[in-house]
Scaffold this active site. Structure first.
Site, mmCIF file in Angstrom:
data_model
loop_
_atom_site.group_PDB
_atom_site.id
_atom_site.type_symbol
_atom_site.label_atom_id
_atom_site.label_comp_id
_atom_site.label_asym_id
_atom_site.label_seq_id
_atom_site.Cartn_x
_atom_site.Cartn_y
_atom_site.Cartn_z
ATOM 1 N N ASP A 12 -6.858 -1.363 -4.804
ATOM 2 C CA ASP A 12 -7.951 -1.032 -3.887
ATOM 3 C C ASP A 12 -8.857 0.038 -4.488
ATOM 4 O OD1 ASP A 12 -6.798 -2.762 -2.003
ATOM 5 O OD2 ASP A 12 -5.660 -1.144 -1.070
ATOM 6 N N ASP A 56 0.852 -1.187 0.000
ATOM 7 C CA ASP A 56 0.000 0.000 0.000
ATOM 8 C C ASP A 56 0.887 1.234 0.000
ATOM 9 O OD1 ASP A 56 -2.474 -1.352 0.080
ATOM 10 O OD2 ASP A 56 -2.319 -1.615 2.247
#
Length: 159
Positions: free
Chosen positions: A133, A115
């Site tokens: 995402d 991330d």
């Protein structure tokens, strides 16, 4: 409507290229301000959304990989069954599939999801996320809109 799989491939490619770049340039948890309330960082997530089960003993890696694989197969079958006029739905499914496959690759190969996008306001931070995402989120909103439009159409046709 498998012709929309090109969009899935674009999502996976952008996701993996961006993750590869960030991993090569950033130290873990290093933050680089981009805009007010928006930074780039490097974080690893061994759990699911919002780091759910990230502190588990490791079984979650394979559990979430299996779930992502199952969902991906279901999405491909769903895409295959669509009619040519269901473009909105096909795009939504292609985005969700691309996001699922991008994160699935990370889980299987790296053991965690990379991330790097951090959104915050003052001391309140949204969990870090990535392009996969984002694609899943946009695709999910499109699925909700499609469902609401279909419900509205059904209600109008019944009256």
């Amino acid at each position: 409507m498998l012709r929309w799989l090109w969009l899935t491939l674009v999502v996976v490619a952008l996701d993996q290229l961006s993750k590869h770049y960030v991993v090569g340039v950033f130290e873990l948890y290093e933050r680089v301000p981009v805009l007010p309330m928006f930074d780039f960082t490097l974080a690893y997530n061994t759990g699911a959304a919002f780091s759910f089960l990230s502190d588990a003993s490791g079984w979650q890696r394979w559990f979430f990989a299996a779930v992502a694989l199952g969902v991906s197969v279901m999405l491909v079958l769903w895409l295959r069954s669509l009619k040519s006029g269901e473009r909105w739905l096909a795009i939504a499914l292609a985005l969700v599939l691309g996001g699922a496959l991008g994160n699935l690759y990370d889980r299987i190969v790296l053991g965690h999801v990379v991330d790097f996008i951090l959104v915050y306001y003052q001391q309140y931070h949204f969990p870090a996320f990535n392009i996969a995402d984002s694609a899943i989120t946009v695709g999910a909103f499109m699925l909700i809109i499609d469902a609401l439009r279909n419900r509205e159409s059904k209600n109008e046709s019944e009256t």
